[in-house]
Write an enzyme that holds these catalytic residues in place. Structure first.
Site, short mmCIF file in Angstrom:
data_model
loop_
_atom_site.label_atom_id
_atom_site.label_comp_id
_atom_site.label_asym_id
_atom_site.label_seq_id
_atom_site.Cartn_x
_atom_site.Cartn_y
_atom_site.Cartn_z
CB CYS A 153 -0.92 0.01 1.21
SG CYS A 153 -2.19 -1.24 1.10
CG HIS A 154 0.53 3.64 2.12
ND1 HIS A 154 -0.37 2.83 2.75
CD2 HIS A 154 -0.19 4.53 1.41
CE1 HIS A 154 -1.60 3.22 2.43
NE2 HIS A 154 -1.52 4.24 1.62
N GLY A 155 4.48 1.06 1.02
CA GLY A 155 5.91 0.79 0.90
C GLY A 155 6.66 0.50 2.19
N PRO A 168 6.61 4.25 5.72
CG PRO A 168 4.47 4.82 4.98
CD PRO A 168 5.72 4.11 4.57
#
Lengths: 189, 429
Positions: A153-155, A168
């Site tokens: 999703c966001h790494g 994150p």
């Protein structure tokens, strides 16, 4: 200067404030059931703990179970993976805390503190960023640079001890309360 | 309304009787027929009417879809599916014209956002947020926020993979508050879910609120139009109306003009519905929700991509969420961030350039948001796309908080025309 002094509070002022205060308390009391009804019901809170048979899992394999509606990762680590997790100094970690419900809150995130037996890693499969399920990394199909999991999703990336190594995500994957009932059977929750 | 004394004259005994009891006809006459409107409004001013059309379409199709929808995550007749997912498929396959109603509703959301973005950029370009229209603008920002909330909850209802994971990611935005007060964010997330994860309770409450919010939007739209009718419309010149020679009655001039553009808009809308009904949708949402498998690329609907790119460009959870929320909150401060005494960008040579860069910036952010987390810049594989998103986020904030106040102070605007009438009809007037 007598004209500038405020008038004495009257009985009517007192009644205004008292009435307003009663109305405010009443409104708050009436609002609470409307707010609290959205919290989990007692039936949801009473979700039983689960037992999981570990015997079908071979070294190097990772499986996913469901615990309280969330994925639960179970990974039988190889000696190489255990050594890799042990080799990481806590000072290099984004989140230095173990996040292990079986240990005190301030326990450091050493590899040993992330589980009960080094061979078995049992962590929540909920990315601590925004709750996606990270994808497992294997030597055959690596995901990310740390051998554990990569959240698409966001790494965010996690290592083989489920510790966050690239943001994150702010925290390591949670370790739930669990215990070994036998060498091949655990109880979670 | 500030249109001066009412010119309504009841023509019949019945309307005279009604007018002295509930002056509804007088209200409609003064606000929709004789309302004095600047004579120079162009195409971009039709989007208010287009948006009203969109809201109407969404409410009407939504009410009938609710007659066939089952808000339940419980397992249905098909293993691995849910009653909600099955009921949407039932609408698509078996309900008479269900396919049409659902495609109009789902594409209607996209058309609604397309129109609202044009409407917002138009307000930004012509300075429609400047005094005395600050409240009008802020009410618009509130409507936009309500639209985002409504669209998000509607997207969750079919209970496909994208529905489920959108609900998970968005509700988890609140868990970032754990970094402010420990456990507070998680408690809010659990409260929103009604459980330990997104589930049946979440779906039910989202359905309830998805049905409610459009009517709240309709209420705020009423306030928005009320606030519009006090100072009257802004116009492409950005100068005040000075007298009757500058205006035309709303009917028939703008009723006809708006109706024409609503027609054009409806053609585009119909093209999407009939020839590309899944063009804006994500195919993964035709996979029933699976709580243990996240799709490899999760993206929001196109209209939220710029904000999604901002969230992803920040490698820290709480700051990322604050940048996301701040980007929308910033819009409410624009009336006071713009220091220029001139409204319209037609007369602002410097600001006009920054404005168009801002439009391109929003498109670039949208592109960044649509790509995977480790994407690279096209033709420059050495450059991570996330750096473009960071630059784009910096410009977004810089445009409002630095460029807008500064340019207003240093720019020399072009001379303004004396009046709308002189500008439109020539100096002879």
């Amino acid at each position: 200067m007598a004209t500038l002094t405020t008038a004495e509070p009257t009985r009517r002022d007192f009644l205004y404030i008292a009435t307003g205060a009663v109305a405010a308390v009443g409104a708050a009391a009436a609002a609470w059931p409307l707010i609290d009804q959205m919290n989990p019901t007692t039936a949801v809170l009473a979700l039983a703990s689960i037992e999981i048979d570990l015997s079908p899992i071979v070294p190097g394999q990772a499986v996913t179970h469901v615990f309280r509606g969330h994925p639960l990762f179970i990974r039988r680590r190889t000696p190489a993976e255990i050594a890799a997790a042990d080799a990481v100094p806590v000072s290099e970690l984004i989140d230095p805390l173990a996040r292990n419900a079986n240990l005190p809150d301030d326990a450091p995130a050493t590899a040993a503190n992330r589980g009960i037996k080094p061979e078995w890693l049992i962590v929540s499969g909920v990315c601590t960023h925004l709750g996606c399920t990270p994808t497992v990394s294997t030597p055959q199909a690596p995901e990310g640079a740390f051998g554990g999991w990569l959240c698409h999703c966001h790494g965010s990336q996690y290592d083989v001890a489920g510790r966050v190594r690239k943001g994150p995500a702010p925290q390591n994957l949670d370790v739930p309360v669990y215990s070994f009932l036998s060498p091949t059977r655990i109880k979670v929750g | 309304m500030s249109s001066g004394p009412s010119t309504y004259v009841p023509a019949t005994g019945l309307t005279r009787w009604l007018d002295s009891r509930l002056p509804l006809m007088r209200f409609a006459h003064d606000t929709m027929l004789t309302f004095p409107t600047p004579r120079n409004l162009n195409f971009w001013y039709a989007f208010g009417a287009i948006l009203t059309f969109c809201l109407g379409v969404q409410i009407v199709t939504g009410i009938v879809l609710a007659m066939h929808f089952t808000p339940s995550a419980n397992v249905g007749a098909v293993p691995g599916s849910s009653l909600a997912f099955d009921s949407v498929e039932n609408i698509m396959r078996d309900v008479n014209y269900g396919w049409l109603l659902r495609y109009v509703h789902s594409n209607g959301a996209s058309m609604f956002f397309l129109a609202v973005y044009v409407h917002m950029f138009r307000g930004l370009y012509y300075g429609s947020y400047k005094a005395p229209r600050e409240i009008l603008w802020i009410l618009g920002v509130i409507i936009y926020l309500l639209m985002v909330a409504t669209a998000f909850m509607g997207y969750v209802l079919p209970w496909g993979q994208m529905s489920f994971w959108a609900a998970t990611v968005i509700t988890n935005l609140f868990s970032s508050l754990d970094q402010v007060v420990p456990h507070m964010g998680s408690a809010i997330a659990t409260w929103l879910w009604g459980g330990f994860a997104v589930g049946d309770a979440t779906l039910n409450r989202f359905f309830s609120l998805h049905y409610l919010l459009p009517f709240v939007i309709a209420g705020v739209v009423g306030l928005h139009i009320w606030a519009l009718h006090v100072p009257g419309n802004n116009n492409p010149l950005g100068i005040d109306v000075k007298g009757p020679q500058d205006t035309l009655p709303f009917h028939p001039y703008y009723t006809a003009k708006d109706a024409f553009y609503v027609g054009l808009f409806a053609i585009l809308f119909a093209y999407l519905v009939f020839f590309a009904p899944d063009f804006v949708g994500n195919p993964d949402n035709y996979i029933p929700a699976n709580p243990v498998v996240t799709p490899s690329d999760i993206v929001p609907e196109w209209y939220l991509l710029p904000f999604y790119a901002m969230l992803r460009s920040i490698p820290q959870k709480l700051i990322g969420v604050m940048v996301l929320g701040g980007a929308i909150l910033t819009l409410a401060f624009i009336p006071w961030l713009d220091t220029s005494r001139v409204r319209s960008n037609r007369f602002r040579p410097l600001m006009k350039q920054f404005f168009w860069v801002f439009v391109v910036d929003c498109l670039i952010l949208g592109y960044c948001g649509s790509k995977g987390v480790d994407a690279v810049v096209p033709f420059f594989p050495a450059l991570q796309l996330v750096w473009v998103a960071r630059l784009g986020t910096a410009y977004y904030y810089g445009f409002f908080w630095i460029i807008m106040p500064l340019v207003g102070l240093i720019e020399t605007p072009k001379p303004l025309p004396d009046s709308i009438a002189k500008s439109v009809l020539g100096p002879a007037q």
